[in-house]
Enzyme design. Structure first.
Site, PDB file in Angstrom:
ATOM      1  N   HIS A 222      29.264  50.258  33.793  1.00  0.00           N
ATOM      2  CA  HIS A 222      30.069  49.959  32.471  1.00  0.00           C
ATOM      3  C   HIS A 222      28.017  49.178  31.474  1.00  0.00           C
ATOM      4  CE1 HIS A 222      31.370  46.475  29.221  1.00  0.00           C
ATOM      5  NE2 HIS A 222      30.619  45.774  30.249  1.00  0.00           N
ATOM      6  N   TYR A 260      32.485  44.251  23.384  1.00  0.00           N
ATOM      7  CA  TYR A 260      32.535  42.466  23.123  1.00  0.00           C
ATOM      8  C   TYR A 260      30.607  42.241  22.855  1.00  0.00           C
ATOM      9  CZ  TYR A 260      31.024  42.948  27.733  1.00  0.00           C
ATOM     10  OH  TYR A 260      30.425  43.301  29.933  1.00  0.00           O
ATOM     11  N   ASP A 552      64.076  39.029  46.928  1.00  0.00           N
ATOM     12  CA  ASP A 552      65.621  38.820  47.623  1.00  0.00           C
ATOM     13  C   ASP A 552      65.071  40.361  48.189  1.00  0.00           C
ATOM     14  OD1 ASP A 552      65.173  40.352  45.333  1.00  0.00           O
ATOM     15  OD2 ASP A 552      66.296  39.324  44.298  1.00  0.00           O
TER      16      ASP A 552
HETATM   17  P1  FAD Z   1      29.327  41.008  43.715  1.00  0.00           P
HETATM   18  O1  FAD Z   1      28.981  40.032  43.281  1.00  0.00           O
HETATM   19  O2  FAD Z   1      29.036  42.354  43.806  1.00  0.00           O
HETATM   20  O3  FAD Z   1      28.924  40.273  45.175  1.00  0.00           O
HETATM   21  C1  FAD Z   1      29.457  40.665  46.243  1.00  0.00           C
HETATM   22  C2  FAD Z   1      28.512  40.697  47.521  1.00  0.00           C
HETATM   23  O4  FAD Z   1      28.421  41.977  48.980  1.00  0.00           O
HETATM   24  C3  FAD Z   1      27.232  41.688  46.857  1.00  0.00           C
HETATM   25  O5  FAD Z   1      25.894  40.395  46.625  1.00  0.00           O
HETATM   26  C4  FAD Z   1      26.680  42.398  48.089  1.00  0.00           C
HETATM   27  O6  FAD Z   1      25.630  42.626  48.228  1.00  0.00           O
HETATM   28  C5  FAD Z   1      27.457  42.056  49.118  1.00  0.00           C
HETATM   29  N1  FAD Z   1      27.772  43.019  49.889  1.00  0.00           N
HETATM   30  C6  FAD Z   1      28.057  43.926  49.911  1.00  0.00           C
HETATM   31  N2  FAD Z   1      28.655  45.095  51.238  1.00  0.00           N
HETATM   32  C7  FAD Z   1      27.916  44.229  52.203  1.00  0.00           C
HETATM   33  C8  FAD Z   1      27.641  44.412  53.576  1.00  0.00           C
HETATM   34  N3  FAD Z   1      27.814  45.468  54.195  1.00  0.00           N
HETATM   35  N4  FAD Z   1      27.010  43.590  54.200  1.00  0.00           N
HETATM   36  C9  FAD Z   1      26.586  42.347  53.535  1.00  0.00           C
HETATM   37  N5  FAD Z   1      26.620  42.044  52.184  1.00  0.00           N
HETATM   38  C10 FAD Z   1      27.334  42.362  51.052  1.00  0.00           C
HETATM   39  N6  FAD Z   1      33.378  39.932  34.203  1.00  0.00           N
HETATM   40  C11 FAD Z   1      33.580  38.622  33.405  1.00  0.00           C
HETATM   41  O7  FAD Z   1      34.396  38.178  34.361  1.00  0.00           O
HETATM   42  N7  FAD Z   1      33.255  39.160  32.363  1.00  0.00           N
HETATM   43  C12 FAD Z   1      32.344  39.625  32.022  1.00  0.00           C
HETATM   44  O8  FAD Z   1      31.996  39.388  30.395  1.00  0.00           O
HETATM   45  C13 FAD Z   1      31.949  40.946  32.969  1.00  0.00           C
HETATM   46  N8  FAD Z   1      31.159  41.409  32.728  1.00  0.00           N
HETATM   47  C14 FAD Z   1      30.237  42.427  33.483  1.00  0.00           C
HETATM   48  C15 FAD Z   1      29.346  42.945  32.590  1.00  0.00           C
HETATM   49  C16 FAD Z   1      29.172  43.423  33.455  1.00  0.00           C
HETATM   50  C17 FAD Z   1      27.761  44.873  32.716  1.00  0.00           C
HETATM   51  C18 FAD Z   1      29.393  44.709  34.609  1.00  0.00           C
HETATM   52  C19 FAD Z   1      28.675  45.524  35.590  1.00  0.00           C
HETATM   53  C20 FAD Z   1      30.016  43.128  35.116  1.00  0.00           C
HETATM   54  C21 FAD Z   1      31.025  42.616  34.673  1.00  0.00           C
HETATM   55  N9  FAD Z   1      31.598  41.624  35.064  1.00  0.00           N
HETATM   56  C22 FAD Z   1      32.343  40.545  34.033  1.00  0.00           C
HETATM   57  C23 FAD Z   1      32.776  41.758  36.369  1.00  0.00           C
HETATM   58  C24 FAD Z   1      32.253  41.019  37.156  1.00  0.00           C
HETATM   59  O9  FAD Z   1      30.571  40.066  37.236  1.00  0.00           O
HETATM   60  C25 FAD Z   1      32.545  41.210  38.654  1.00  0.00           C
HETATM   61  O10 FAD Z   1      33.512  41.616  38.682  1.00  0.00           O
HETATM   62  C26 FAD Z   1      31.760  39.895  39.975  1.00  0.00           C
HETATM   63  O11 FAD Z   1      30.767  39.552  39.535  1.00  0.00           O
HETATM   64  C27 FAD Z   1      32.103  40.628  40.577  1.00  0.00           C
HETATM   65  O12 FAD Z   1      31.967  39.430  41.867  1.00  0.00           O
HETATM   66  P2  FAD Z   1      31.655  39.515  42.736  1.00  0.00           P
HETATM   67  O13 FAD Z   1      31.146  38.551  43.624  1.00  0.00           O
HETATM   68  O14 FAD Z   1      33.666  39.957  43.710  1.00  0.00           O
HETATM   69  O15 FAD Z   1      31.094  40.840  43.388  1.00  0.00           O
END
Ligand code: FAD
Length: 830
Positions: A222, A260, A552
């Site tokens: 995105h 946005y 239910d």
């Molecule tokens: P992540 O932050 O991706 O964390 C997951 C972690 O797991 C990572 O650090 C990764 O390294 C780790 N991991 C993965 N696999 C392994 C493994 N095998 N072993 C150990 N560690 C592992 N959301 C909003 O609410 N508002 C916004 O304005 C918004 N804007 C966005 C704009 C952009 C450009 C993008 C890309 C996203 C945006 N989002 C927004 C979405 C939001 O950023 C994500 O949904 C959110 O940060 C996800 O958080 P998380 O902790 O689930 O994932």
């Protein structure tokens, strides 16, 4: 306390660690493949806009908690939430109407919101092009989450509380012993655990595959870009009043063009969803490098300028101050999309100790983390998260092609104005009943749920509309409620109430529960006595330990050790499967098998005062009230076809559900159809069905009740057998609840003007104040008025007036007594 390993130190994983330690759990390890100061997942570059209001109450409340929590996390006077407010603008009349609906949702879910004029939009946001904006919706409590900062502060505070963090540590496998996870594998060795929670964001698919769990999410890129410094924002970065938050203006949405905006000090940040979907395979991104920084992280892909071009042109129109700037920096950032747009939270039924919390936005992150922490520590989340459950997906919906197509579609439609009934265009006809060809021949208009095609009405019945008596003539509808609606459903309801109609009930979930432990399992899980005689039908509830409703169901006792369950969702199946498995493990002599037989069987609801006459033409079975009483069933032969006749009705008329296995389905339809012609039989669809269900007062799980509600307030206490001696899940809590006064109740309303139809989720005002919201609504053809069920304070009495807000206008309605249709049940038992 159990040993917990959380995979992923993004905003979700760190919040979960925090929610668990704050509940007294102590043995927690967070394992992160990237460096802890900047792990490199979606959180590391999230611009953090938090618009809380959503059509879903659940999602709104998850967001509201996230705001509250981030506001409370602070270090050196710096907060993790900048409450600048949110402004959504309309540049088209359709969007302006949509914002009125959204204002309704905000009010329903308890978020302060205001519809604002174009003038007020400029006053709040002077950079807007005055010629483009028609009006807006302002939500003062929205704002910017400082997600990366919050993550760091959470790491710090949970580390102090004893949580162990392992950076640069990829999880490469999940250990299990039989059906239980026992730890995770890392390059440094195995970390033992009783509970493993994958908070791996868009890497969720890969983590799930390590234990054979399909995670239906699709990583998509995105676009996000920052401009060069905006002259109109000069000096902004230095402004101490904004406390290092880098933004003062409200966060801004221009959804008509998929855009946005937020400030970053003197720069603008622009997010864009209008470009082509760009799917990413997480495993192809390679290992997170040793060194991660702002520009170099796995979730940040190269900017594709040509995809951003329309966004940039549109932005310069909407925000003329940006015409003096250029794009300084942009990237294609990766995060998760799902087939229905919701997050994925919970556990698979075949495995113990493995949980996921993925496809979660920053907006909902703390809310989801709290819900999961509550589930882990108490078994129950205070916010209903049914619509986030991993187990909500039907099998077909977890197949990668389906996930890819529907998730991309969700990306494309993310800011579109969608009608609540709007079906997806593709993929369709994934699941069809054996009657499908006949339904197509009758001109069925189909809508889709869970992959099933379900007739909403039949064009073949169009001529019946003209023949309707004056009091049944359909009233004109407004443009919104007229979508996916046909006056034909009035005729179908009329035929059902006055002659007979057949309804395809195949798409309703049917499970078979069998084995020597079947009675014991259902006795333990339901609120009714399951030792009743073979052939009985019971409407009962599945509660959780807190005495609120998880579903239910109908139980049909087909044999000593065989029940058929009429259930609501795939989550019901997962629950029964898990409980059956655990019972079988603990008491092998009382094993139970739970099978989903929905697709291998089919079902016709034959209802109406002439239903008995129709069946008499094709069976010699005694169909009298004595021979086959209400709420009983019989295995028999109908027109030479083996069927189960179940005397029950969702529409409040005499009749039967007639089930058979799939291969006999078409023949069954044809035989009933032929036998019915003498009696005026028609095929009728879900639209008429819903209307009759609602005027009869039958509740639907999901819209009328959820895990947030107890049986007394919903009005389904009749499904609780107070004399049941055996213990069951939720019994003790229910006894406690039964002694407390009710604060709210689900009540039927009739609309005073006799014509204004609402669709559900609208706020309801009592004495001028928002006091509840509509759950289900329909035009009640038999009573000649629109009907709505709504949550209201328990003190509201029958006959009192309330107002329903619909598109910003108030519709007068009256609280009614139940049932609106046939309270004596004389139609059912004739
Ligand atoms: P992540 O932050 O991706 O964390 C997951 C972690 O797991 C990572 O650090 C990764 O390294 C780790 N991991 C993965 N696999 C392994 C493994 N095998 N072993 C150990 N560690 C592992 N959301 C909003 O609410 N508002 C916004 O304005 C918004 N804007 C966005 C704009 C952009 C450009 C993008 C890309 C996203 C945006 N989002 C927004 C979405 C939001 O950023 C994500 O949904 C959110 O940060 C996800 O958080 P998380 O902790 O689930 O994932």
């Amino acid at each position: 306390s159990q040993r917990v390993v959380i995979i992923g130190a993004g905003i979700v994983g760190t919040n979960l660690a925090d929610e668990l330690v704050s509940r007294g759990w102590s043995d927690i390890t967070v394992v992160e493949q990237g460096p802890l100061h900047m792990p490199g997942g979606s959180t590391s570059h999230a611009p953090g806009l938090v618009f809380q209001t959503n059509t879903s109450k659940t999602m709104t409340h998850l967001a509201r908690y996230t705001v509250e929590k981030l506001l409370s996390i602070e270090q050196d006077g710096k907060k993790c939430f900048n409450q600048v407010g949110g402004l959504e603008i309309a540049t088209t009349p359709a969007r302006l109407e949509d914002l009125k609906r959204k204002h309704g949702y905000a009010t329903s879910w308890g978020i302060e919101a205001r519809l604002v004029s174009a003038e007020e939009c400029f006053a709040r946001y002077p950079h807007l092009n005055r010629e483009m904006v028609l009006g807006g919706l302002h939500i003062p409590s929205d704002g910017l989450a400082l997600a990366a900062r919050a993550t760091q502060l959470l790491i710090k505070r949970t580390t102090k509380a004893g949580v162990r963090y392992l950076g640069h540590t990829p999880v490469t496998g999940i250990e299990r012993a039989g059906r239980r996870v026992t730890g995770v594998t890392t390059p440094g060795g195995i970390i033992p655990a009783d509970i493993v929670v994958s908070c791996a964001g868009f890497w969720g698919v890969e983590l799930g595959a390590m234990v054979g769990v399909k995670i239906p999410l699709l990583p998509l890129a995105h676009q996000y870009a920052k401009t060069t410094a905006v002259p109109a924002l000069a000096g902004r970065s230095l402004n101490s009043a904004i406390n290092g938050m880098n933004a003062e203006l409200p966060i801004l949405r221009h959804q008509d063009q998929d855009l946005y905006y937020r400030e970053h000090g003197e720069q603008y940040g622009i997010g864009y969803y209008g470009h082509r979907p760009m799917p990413v395979v997480a495993s192809s991104l390679g290992l997170t490098p040793q060194h991660v920084d702002d520009k170099n992280m796995p979730s940040r892909l190269d900017f594709t300028t040509e995809d951003f071009d329309p966004a940039w042109q549109e932005t310069k129109k909407l925000l003329p101050v940006l015409r003096q700037t250029e794009i300084a920096d942009g990237f294609n950032g990766v995060f998760s999309f799902t087939p229905d747009g919701g997050p994925i939270v919970g556990q698979p039924s075949h495995l113990d100790g493995f949980y996921v919390a993925e496809a979660v936005w920053v907006t909902h992150s703390a809310g989801v983390a709290r819900a999961l922490a509550q589930i882990l520590t108490t078994g129950h989340s205070e916010i209903d998260i049914s619509e986030c459950e991993l187990s909500r997906f039907e099998e077909i919906q977890t197949n990668p092609d389906y996930v890819s197509e529907t998730s991309q579609q969700n990306f494309v439609e993310i800011y579109d104005i969608l009608h609540p009934l709007q079906p997806r265009i593709s993929p369709r006809a994934l699941r069809v009943s054996p009657f499908y060809a006949r339904q197509q021949a009758l001109g069925a208009f189909f809508l889709e749920t869970g992959g099933w095609e379900r007739p909403w009405w039949y064009e073949a019945n169009r001529d019946l509309v003209k023949a309707l008596p004056p009091s049944w003539q359909p009233v004109d509808r407004d443009a919104w409620s007229a979508q996916f609606h046909s006056p034909i459903s009035a005729a179908e309801a009329w035929k059902t109430r006055n002659a007979v109609a057949m309804f395809d009930m195949t798409a309703f979930h049917r499970f078979e529960v069998s084995g020597p432990g079947a009675v014991r399992l259902l006795q333990r899980l339901t609120t009714s006595d399951m030792t009743t005689k073979v052939g009985s039908v019971t409407y009962t509830l599945l509660l959780n330990d807190h005495g609120t409703i998880r579903s239910d169901i109908f139980t049909h006792r087909l044999g000593e050790d065989v029940f058929q369950i009429g259930a609501n969702t795939a989550t019901d199946l997962a629950y029964l499967e898990r409980e059956a498995r655990v019972q079988g493990q603990n008491t092998p002599g009382e094993w139970v098998q739970v099978r989903d037989i929905t697709g291998s069987t089919c079902c016709i609801g034959l209802w109406g005062p002439r239903a008995r006459e129709v069946l008499r033409g094709i069976t010699t079975e005694d169909l009298s009230n004595k021979g086959l009483p209400y709420f009983s069933l019989k295995n028999t032969i109908l027109a030479g076809i083996p069927v189960t006749l179940i005397r029950k009705s969702y529409v409040g008329e005499l009749g039967w559900e007639i089930q058979t296995s799939a291969e006999y389905g078409q023949r069954l339809w044809d035989r009933i159809w032929q036998a019915g012609q003498l009696h005026g039989l028609i095929a009728a669809g879900r639209s008429a069905f819903n209307s009759m269900r609602i005027e009869k007062g039958y509740r639907t799980y999901g819209s009328d009740m959820s895990t947030e509600h107890n049986p007394f307030e919903v009005g389904v206490a009749h499904a609780v057998d107070v004399s049941k001696v055996d213990d069951f899940v939720g019994k003790a809590a229910l006894q406690r609840i039964s002694t407390q006064p009710l604060a709210r109740r689900l009540r039927p309303l009739t609309v005073d003007d006799g014509r204004s139809v609402v669709l559900g989720k609208e706020p309801v005002f009592y004495n001028g104040r928002a006091a509840g919201y509509v759950t289900s609504a329909a035009f009640g053809y038999s009573i000649g008025k629109p009907v709505a069920y709504a949550w209201l304070p328990a003190s509201v009495r029958d006959g009192e007036g309330v107002d329903i807000e619909y598109f910003g206008k108030k519709i007068r309605a009256t609280v009614a007594a139940e049932s609106l249709y046939d309270p004596e049940m004389s139609s059912l038992v004739q």
